[in-house]
Design an enzyme around this catalytic site. Structure first.
Site, PDB file in Angstrom:
ATOM      1  N   LYS A  13       0.828  -1.216   0.000  1.00 36.57           N
ATOM      2  CA  LYS A  13       0.000   0.000   0.000  1.00 36.57           C
ATOM      3  C   LYS A  13       0.855   1.256   0.000  1.00 36.57           C
ATOM      4  O   LYS A  13       0.637   2.166  -0.770  1.00 36.57           O
ATOM      5  CB  LYS A  13      -0.855   0.100   1.271  1.00 36.57           C
ATOM      6  CG  LYS A  13      -2.023  -0.775   1.358  1.00 36.57           C
ATOM      7  CD  LYS A  13      -2.855  -0.425   2.606  1.00 36.57           C
ATOM      8  CE  LYS A  13      -2.108  -0.391   3.907  1.00 36.57           C
ATOM      9  NZ  LYS A  13      -1.734  -1.601   4.552  1.00 36.57           N
ATOM     10  N   ARG A  88      -9.755   1.190   9.085  1.00 32.48           N
ATOM     11  CA  ARG A  88      -9.363  -0.182   9.411  1.00 32.48           C
ATOM     12  C   ARG A  88     -10.448  -0.918  10.194  1.00 32.48           C
ATOM     13  O   ARG A  88     -10.296  -2.098  10.447  1.00 32.48           O
ATOM     14  CB  ARG A  88      -8.112  -0.139  10.273  1.00 32.48           C
ATOM     15  CG  ARG A  88      -6.839  -0.577   9.508  1.00 32.48           C
ATOM     16  CD  ARG A  88      -5.734  -0.381  10.462  1.00 32.48           C
ATOM     17  NE  ARG A  88      -4.526  -1.062  10.336  1.00 32.48           N
ATOM     18  CZ  ARG A  88      -3.398  -0.551   9.842  1.00 32.48           C
ATOM     19  NH1 ARG A  88      -3.398   0.602   9.242  1.00 32.48           N
ATOM     20  NH2 ARG A  88      -2.282  -1.216   9.922  1.00 32.48           N
ATOM     21  N   ARG A 127      11.832  -9.057   4.585  1.00 28.59           N
ATOM     22  CA  ARG A 127      12.034  -7.635   4.886  1.00 28.59           C
ATOM     23  C   ARG A 127      12.608  -7.494   6.304  1.00 28.59           C
ATOM     24  O   ARG A 127      13.531  -6.718   6.536  1.00 28.59           O
ATOM     25  CB  ARG A 127      10.674  -6.935   4.783  1.00 28.59           C
ATOM     26  CG  ARG A 127      10.693  -5.467   5.040  1.00 28.59           C
ATOM     27  CD  ARG A 127       9.373  -4.860   4.590  1.00 28.59           C
ATOM     28  NE  ARG A 127       8.619  -4.346   5.704  1.00 28.59           N
ATOM     29  CZ  ARG A 127       7.329  -4.002   5.664  1.00 28.59           C
ATOM     30  NH1 ARG A 127       6.640  -4.136   4.556  1.00 28.59           N
ATOM     31  NH2 ARG A 127       6.726  -3.524   6.718  1.00 28.59           N
ATOM     32  N   ARG A 135      11.065  -2.344  11.632  1.00 28.01           N
ATOM     33  CA  ARG A 135      10.032  -1.793  12.509  1.00 28.01           C
ATOM     34  C   ARG A 135       9.784  -2.735  13.673  1.00 28.01           C
ATOM     35  O   ARG A 135       9.862  -3.938  13.527  1.00 28.01           O
ATOM     36  CB  ARG A 135       8.727  -1.645  11.696  1.00 28.01           C
ATOM     37  CG  ARG A 135       8.660  -0.347  10.949  1.00 28.01           C
ATOM     38  CD  ARG A 135       7.568  -0.319   9.909  1.00 28.01           C
ATOM     39  NE  ARG A 135       6.262  -0.743  10.401  1.00 28.01           N
ATOM     40  CZ  ARG A 135       5.140  -0.592   9.685  1.00 28.01           C
ATOM     41  NH1 ARG A 135       5.190  -0.002   8.503  1.00 28.01           N
ATOM     42  NH2 ARG A 135       3.988  -1.013  10.133  1.00 28.01           N
ATOM     43  N   ARG A 146      -1.024  -8.930  13.356  1.00 29.94           N
ATOM     44  CA  ARG A 146      -1.495  -7.874  12.449  1.00 29.94           C
ATOM     45  C   ARG A 146      -2.379  -8.442  11.337  1.00 29.94           C
ATOM     46  O   ARG A 146      -3.383  -7.843  10.951  1.00 29.94           O
ATOM     47  CB  ARG A 146      -0.295  -7.123  11.855  1.00 29.94           C
ATOM     48  CG  ARG A 146       0.212  -6.010  12.786  1.00 29.94           C
ATOM     49  CD  ARG A 146       1.658  -5.632  12.576  1.00 29.94           C
ATOM     50  NE  ARG A 146       2.026  -5.295  11.220  1.00 29.94           N
ATOM     51  CZ  ARG A 146       1.812  -4.109  10.642  1.00 29.94           C
ATOM     52  NH1 ARG A 146       1.238  -3.140  11.324  1.00 29.94           N
ATOM     53  NH2 ARG A 146       2.187  -3.886   9.413  1.00 29.94           N
TER      54      ARG A 146
HETATM   55  P1  AMP Z   1       0.579   0.736   9.455  1.00 26.35           P
HETATM   56  O1  AMP Z   1       1.859   1.438   9.230  1.00 26.35           O
HETATM   57  O2  AMP Z   1      -0.555   1.285   8.635  1.00 26.35           O
HETATM   58  O3  AMP Z   1       0.693  -0.748   9.319  1.00 26.35           O
HETATM   59  O4  AMP Z   1       0.166   1.010  10.980  1.00 26.35           O
HETATM   60  C1  AMP Z   1       0.990   0.632  12.049  1.00 26.35           C
HETATM   61  C2  AMP Z   1       0.158   0.459  13.306  1.00 26.35           C
HETATM   62  O5  AMP Z   1      -0.470   1.687  13.640  1.00 26.35           O
HETATM   63  C3  AMP Z   1      -0.987  -0.559  13.199  1.00 26.35           C
HETATM   64  O6  AMP Z   1      -0.572  -1.879  13.431  1.00 26.35           O
HETATM   65  C4  AMP Z   1      -1.924  -0.047  14.285  1.00 26.35           C
HETATM   66  O7  AMP Z   1      -1.457  -0.389  15.571  1.00 26.35           O
HETATM   67  C5  AMP Z   1      -1.789   1.457  14.143  1.00 26.35           C
HETATM   68  N1  AMP Z   1      -2.759   1.992  13.163  1.00 26.35           N
HETATM   69  C6  AMP Z   1      -2.483   2.561  11.963  1.00 26.35           C
HETATM   70  N2  AMP Z   1      -3.600   2.939  11.338  1.00 26.35           N
HETATM   71  C7  AMP Z   1      -4.628   2.599  12.154  1.00 26.35           C
HETATM   72  C8  AMP Z   1      -6.039   2.708  12.067  1.00 26.35           C
HETATM   73  N3  AMP Z   1      -6.642   3.244  10.995  1.00 26.35           N
HETATM   74  N4  AMP Z   1      -6.770   2.244  13.113  1.00 26.35           N
HETATM   75  C9  AMP Z   1      -6.199   1.715  14.212  1.00 26.35           C
HETATM   76  N5  AMP Z   1      -4.874   1.566  14.363  1.00 26.35           N
HETATM   77  C10 AMP Z   1      -4.080   2.000  13.343  1.00 26.35           C
END
Ligand code: AMP
Length: 190
Positions: A13, A88, A127, A135, A146
């Site tokens: 994404k 999400r 990765r 990360r 996740r």
């Molecule tokens: P990402 O980089 O989008 O994978 O986000 C990393 C982490 O941030 C996720 O695993 C969640 O803990 C939190 N997070 C990001 N976006 C959201 C969202 N829209 N709703 C809830 N938690 C989020």
């Protein structure tokens, strides 16, 4: 042009969003990036979010909606934005509908990057093993969490948009260039 990009962790994404912001002169709104900035800044919000993020869980809808509402009100969003990693949960999707209706903003394209989760898992493991920057949420157990959270909380959002006949799907198992060109083809479809 306003876009929502969907895909499980590691589907690409972020990579696709980065390509689209250049070609379409729009901004990327990644809730994950915004939360990581909060964590790095040491803010209270960041402190609350960190342990949830590290465990692979979801930050509360309330926190997410407040940062999204503030972000999409900024002037740089006027030419368009890509929502990456948001909504999400179904609650976030419904709250987003309300925010957009109030602001008279429309989403033009809702795109799912569809991937084979087994292969995806291999991709992310690689990765995690090869990257010099790893990360906290890239380790195997957290990744499994996740993906589970994605299936439980985020798949219903896809079903919601699908039921409204708004969801477009691209095959995310192809090269970055092919996925990107297929996304652009989607823009020509209603
Ligand atoms: P990402 O980089 O989008 O994978 O986000 C990393 C982490 O941030 C996720 O695993 C969640 O803990 C939190 N997070 C990001 N976006 C959201 C969202 N829209 N709703 C809830 N938690 C989020």
């Amino acid at each position: 042009m306003n876009i929502i990009l969907f895909g499980p962790p590691g589907a690409g994404k972020g990579t696709q969003a980065k390509i689209l912001i250049k070609t379409h002169d729009i901004v990327q709104i990644s809730t994950g990036d915004m939360l990581r900035e909060e964590v790095n800044s040491g803010s209270n919000l960041g402190k609350t979010a960190k342990s949830i993020m590290d465990s692979g869980g979801l930050v509360s809808d309330e926190i997410i909606m407040s940062i999204i509402e503030e972000r999409i009100s900024k002037p740089d969003c006027q030419n368009g934005f890509i929502l990456d990693g948001f909504p999400r949960t179904l609650n976030q999707a419904i709250a987003l509908d309300n925010v957009l209706a109030n602001k008279k903003i429309q989403i033009d394209h809702i795109i799912q990057i569809d991937v084979d989760e087994k292969l995806l898992f291999e991709r992310i493991k690689q990765r995690a093993e090869e990257g010099d920057f790893v990360r906290n949420d890239d380790n195997k157990d957290v990744l499994i969490k996740r993906i589970t959270v994605y299936q439980k909380d985020t798949m219903p959002v896809l079903e919601y948009y699908r039921s409204l006949k708004r969801l477009k799907t691209v095959d995310g198992m192809q090269s970055i260039e092919n996925v990107s060109s297929n996304i652009k083809k989607m823009f020509q479809l209603l």
